[in-house]
Design a protein around this motif. Structure first.
Motif, PDB file in Angstrom:
ATOM      1  N   TYR A   1      19.686 -46.164 -57.048  1.00 52.08           N
ATOM      2  CA  TYR A   1      19.794 -47.261 -57.171  1.00 52.08           C
ATOM      3  C   TYR A   1      18.151 -48.108 -57.950  1.00 52.08           C
ATOM      4  CZ  TYR A   1      21.651 -47.471 -52.554  1.00 52.08           C
ATOM      5  OH  TYR A   1      22.232 -47.808 -51.500  1.00 52.08           O
TER       6      TYR A   1
ATOM      7  N   PHE B   1      19.130 -51.727 -58.276  1.00 47.03           N
ATOM      8  CA  PHE B   1      18.881 -52.314 -56.764  1.00 47.03           C
ATOM      9  C   PHE B   1      17.804 -52.196 -56.489  1.00 47.03           C
ATOM     10  CE2 PHE B   1      21.520 -51.608 -52.640  1.00 47.03           C
ATOM     11  CZ  PHE B   1      20.901 -53.105 -52.613  1.00 47.03           C
TER      12      PHE B   1
ATOM     13  N   TYR C   1      16.771 -55.375 -53.946  1.00 47.54           N
ATOM     14  CA  TYR C   1      17.004 -54.772 -52.345  1.00 47.54           C
ATOM     15  C   TYR C   1      16.147 -55.695 -51.463  1.00 47.54           C
ATOM     16  CZ  TYR C   1      17.560 -51.154 -48.519  1.00 47.54           C
ATOM     17  OH  TYR C   1      18.167 -51.079 -47.836  1.00 47.54           O
TER      18      TYR C   1
ATOM     19  N   THR D   1      18.503 -57.914 -48.622  1.00 46.02           N
ATOM     20  CA  THR D   1      18.035 -57.432 -47.179  1.00 46.02           C
ATOM     21  C   THR D   1      17.376 -57.695 -46.355  1.00 46.02           C
ATOM     22  OG1 THR D   1      16.600 -55.207 -47.873  1.00 46.02           O
ATOM     23  CG2 THR D   1      19.043 -54.742 -47.743  1.00 46.02           C
TER      24      THR D   1
ATOM     25  N   GLY E   1      13.735 -46.529 -49.286  1.00 38.69           N
ATOM     26  CA  GLY E   1      13.935 -47.376 -49.410  1.00 38.69           C
ATOM     27  C   GLY E   1      12.521 -47.589 -50.289  1.00 38.69           C
TER      28      GLY E   1
ATOM     29  N   MET F   1      12.109 -47.597 -56.411  1.00 39.20           N
ATOM     30  CA  MET F   1      12.374 -48.055 -54.533  1.00 39.20           C
ATOM     31  C   MET F   1      10.838 -47.856 -54.908  1.00 39.20           C
ATOM     32  SD  MET F   1      15.050 -49.296 -53.711  1.00 39.20           S
ATOM     33  CE  MET F   1      17.024 -49.432 -53.079  1.00 39.20           C
TER      34      MET F   1
END
Length: 250
Positions: A3, A6, A10, A14, A46, A70
């Protein structure tokens, strides 16, 4: 899956997730087992949004995730929220804490990211080493129905203020694994730059998850439809499992 790309987008993708509501839901379940405070592990945390909300509810939270990127986002957010949370970079199946915790939470279908069933079993067997005798695990998992009927071979488009995302799925031949390809176009001052992620998620049957749990020394105490206290149905997309040690709840 790391990730790496991402992580920076993120939270924007989200932002529809009600982390405060999820934390209150988890708190309600924990209270049923007389767990109202103490150490709590947020497994595969996360960017730490749920960790922060659980910390605000009075738990001493440890957050672990396999992605350093993350966790960097998570640490910055926790600092800005003035929440004291320990974050550790660890894979789910390699969890290694300094002692035991009252409860373990694994949310947002993180279990489905374990694409080898042996890793699922290894994860639960390892977690047993770090859970108090009367502690519980709360985890959720995407169902076969969601993978076959909702994710399937579909394409989803997200057009947010600072990022555009094309989400393309492919249901593989086993009819349970979805390959997910994410293309991001992220705004950087005047321009956009492109990055992406590609990974698989596997939907395990209830029998498979129950077997993994029981072979690891746990018992499934309850199964709920998503973020409710209702029983799952044939069209439930995500099941919440409540798990306790067999030597205490068996």
């Amino acid at each position: 899956m790391s990730y790496n790309s991402f992580a920076s987008v993120y939270d924007e993708l989200t932002k529809n997730v009600d982390y405060k509501g999820r934390a209150l839901y988890i708190k309600e379940i924990l209270a049923k087992y007389n767990i109202t405070d103490g150490l709590l592990l947020d497994l595969a945390c996360g960017t730490g949004s749920l960790s922060i909300e659980l910390s605000k509810l009075g738990f001493e939270v440890i957050g672990t995730d396999a992605s350093f990127d993350m966790l960097s986002e998570a640490q910055n957010k926790a600092f800005s929220e003035e929440e004291n949370i320990m974050f550790l970079c660890q894979k789910m199946e390699e969890t290694d804490l300094y002692g035991s915790v009252r409860a373990i939470v694994c949310a947002l279908d993180s279990i489905n990211h374990l694409t080898d069933y042996e890793l699922v079993k290894k994860t639960f067997k390892n977690l047993k080493n770090f859970l108090d005798t009367d502690g519980i695990i709360i985890f959720d998992a995407n169902t076969l129905y969601k993978h076959q009927k909702v994710l399937a071979n579909n394409i989803f488009i997200y057009d947010e203020k600072n990022v555009f995302c094309a989400w393309r799925n492919k249901l593989l031949e086993d009819n349970k694994t979805v390959n997910i390809n994410l293309d991001f176009f992220v705004k950087d001052e005047e321009n956009y730059f492109r990055c992406g992620e590609n990974f698989n998620e596997v939907a395990y049957t209830d029998n498979e998850l129950t077997k993994a749990v029981e072979e690891s020394g746990f018992s499934v105490l309850s199964r709920y439809h998503e973020s409710t206290l209702d029983l799952p149905t044939e069209t439930t997309e995500r099941v919440t499992y409540i798990v306790g040690r067999s030597d205490s709840f068996g």
